[in-house]
Design an enzyme around this catalytic site. Structure first.
Site, mmCIF file in Angstrom:
data_model
loop_
_atom_site.group_PDB
_atom_site.id
_atom_site.type_symbol
_atom_site.label_atom_id
_atom_site.label_comp_id
_atom_site.label_asym_id
_atom_site.label_seq_id
_atom_site.Cartn_x
_atom_site.Cartn_y
_atom_site.Cartn_z
ATOM 1 C CG ASP A 1 -2.079 1.000 1.091
ATOM 2 O OD1 ASP A 1 -2.431 1.338 -0.047
ATOM 3 O OD2 ASP A 1 -2.592 1.442 2.130
ATOM 4 C CB CYS B 1 -21.591 -10.490 -4.034
ATOM 5 S SG CYS B 1 -20.087 -9.785 -3.341
ATOM 6 C CB CYS C 1 -25.461 -10.890 -0.220
ATOM 7 S SG CYS C 1 -24.992 -10.177 1.377
ATOM 8 C CB CYS D 1 -16.071 6.406 2.551
ATOM 9 S SG CYS D 1 -15.269 5.036 3.414
ATOM 10 C CB CYS E 1 -18.719 -9.599 4.590
ATOM 11 S SG CYS E 1 -18.438 -10.713 3.182
ATOM 12 C CB CYS F 1 -19.049 -2.107 4.376
ATOM 13 S SG CYS F 1 -17.323 -1.629 4.175
ATOM 14 C CB CYS G 1 -22.697 2.304 4.130
ATOM 15 S SG CYS G 1 -21.699 3.811 4.062
ATOM 16 C CB CYS H 1 -21.239 -4.717 2.366
ATOM 17 S SG CYS H 1 -21.454 -4.945 0.579
ATOM 18 C CB CYS I 1 -16.202 3.146 9.034
ATOM 19 S SG CYS I 1 -17.887 2.478 9.129
#
Length: 379
Positions: free
Chosen positions: A134, A188, A191, A214, A248, A244, A198, A194, A241
């Site tokens: 990252d 997914c 579903c 966000c 899952c 989300c 939020c 997530c 946060c």
């Protein structure tokens, strides 16, 4: 050593260093990612993160970042939390800190392990390596999906059928022609847990994130006052946060014992807002030494704490916010004003505003006082 043997050694070495999974992708495997990034940038969904636009070409194609690369090994590290890690969300006088930030900075932890793995691979198979955690214009999530580690869920994060959503991603670029793995498909289905979870409606559509809404962006990357219409939704989330991620359904298949691989700081599970609001710059740096929180800076962090205090509905915290009205930082003063507009009775706020507006020389802080007055008039 053959490319196949090198890939096998890489997987074994990564497992030995605590990584949950390894996959290999070709550098040209994410041809669609650049187009999706371009749409997000065009829509302004990156907010003030200008570096995303400045490095878009390198992000879209790893071969632009390093033309000599023949393969990209993607590694996933499971940082899934222990049971009860979200207790702070039900304690409004405490701060909720994202799970990843309760550990030592993962950039430092994982990069050291990557260098050991890459060095071992070079000594056995040759070639050149570059490692990234990252810290470079690398689109880790699309590359991880191409390498078969998982798929990008509707919350845009990587999801693994074996490790859920709690994943740090790291990459090893190499000139070795390692054999690529098969890409993972989307699981997914229908579903949308997530998306519905939020607190600030940051997903304009499935698989699309508007960073400007966000909470992770607002509490970490955003430099100015948090938009007023989003503050209530932040609740007591003072750094990042996880909503989300934590809802899952695939997390139920995550590996057991994952918390033992990283040691979380117990004092960051649900720290008292009253203590955090009083940190000056030196105390902030000392308290968060070795933590990713330190990179955000004291003023932004205390801003977040004061927003949480304003959301607490706890009048006992009003003196804590009042003490920050004299803060040297306009960002902090403005957040303190907003907190008090929600905690003080109208008469007290109006009296304080009259005095403050006569001496406040920062336009944004003055605007917070006026907005608070308007709020009380509406009530």
């Amino acid at each position: 050593m053959t490319p196949e043997a090198a890939a096998d050694w890489l997987r074994a070495a990564a497992a030995g260093h605590g990584f949950a999974a390894v996959g290999i992708a070709r550098p040209d495997a994410i041809v669609d990612a650049g187009a999706r990034l371009a749409i997000a940038l065009s829509d302004g969904h990156h907010g003030s993160m200008d570096w995303l636009a400045e490095t878009a070409a390198r992000r879209a194609d790893p071969r632009v970042l390093w033309p000599e690369a023949q393969a990209v090994a993607m590694l996933a590290f499971n940082y899934g939390p222990r049971e009860g890690a979200f207790a702070a969300l039900s304690q409004p006088d405490r701060g909720a800190i994202s799970v990843y930030a309760r550990h030592r900075d993962y950039h430092d932890v994982l990069k050291g392990r990557l260098k050991l793995i890459a060095g071992g691979l070079v000594s056995r198979a040759g070639g050149d390596m570059k490692v990234f955690v990252d810290t470079a214009p690398v689109m880790e999530k699309p590359l991880a999906a191409a390498a078969g580690l998982g798929w990008q869920g509707k919350h845009t994060n990587l999801v693994s059928r074996r490790a859920g959503s709690w994943l740090f991603l790291a990459s090893i670029f190499t000139t070795l022609p390692l054999p690529p793995d098969e890409a993972e498909i989307d699981h997914c289905g229908s579903c949308r847990a997530c998306l519905d979870a939020c607190p600030t409606n940051a997903f304009p559509a499935p698989y699309r994130l508007d960073a400007r809404r966000c909470i992770s962006y607002l509490t970490i990357e955003h430099a100015g006052p948090i938009p007023r219409d989003l503050r209530a939704g932040i609740g007591n989330r003072i750094y990042g946060c996880d909503d989300c991620l934590m809802v899952c359904p695939w997390n139920k298949f995550a590996e057991q014992g994952r918390e033992a691989k990283l040691s979380a700081r117990a004092d960051l599970d649900a720290p008292p807002l009253s203590v955090l609001a009083g940190l000056d710059d030196a105390a902030f740096r000392a308290h968060f030494a070795g933590s990713p929180i330190k990179r955000t800076g004291r003023d932004r962090f205390v801003r977040n704490v004061l927003v949480a205090i304003g959301n607490s509905a706890d009048a006992a915290l009003a003196p804590v916010a009042e003490a920050r009205l004299a803060d040297a930082s306009p960002l902090v003063r403005g957040a303190a004003v907003w907190a008090l507009s929600r905690l003080w009775p109208a008469e007290r706020f109006e009296g304080a505003a009259a005095t403050a507006l006569a001496g406040e020389d920062d336009a944004e802080v003055a605007a917070e006082w006026r907005a608070g007055l308007g709020q009380h008039e509406e009530v």
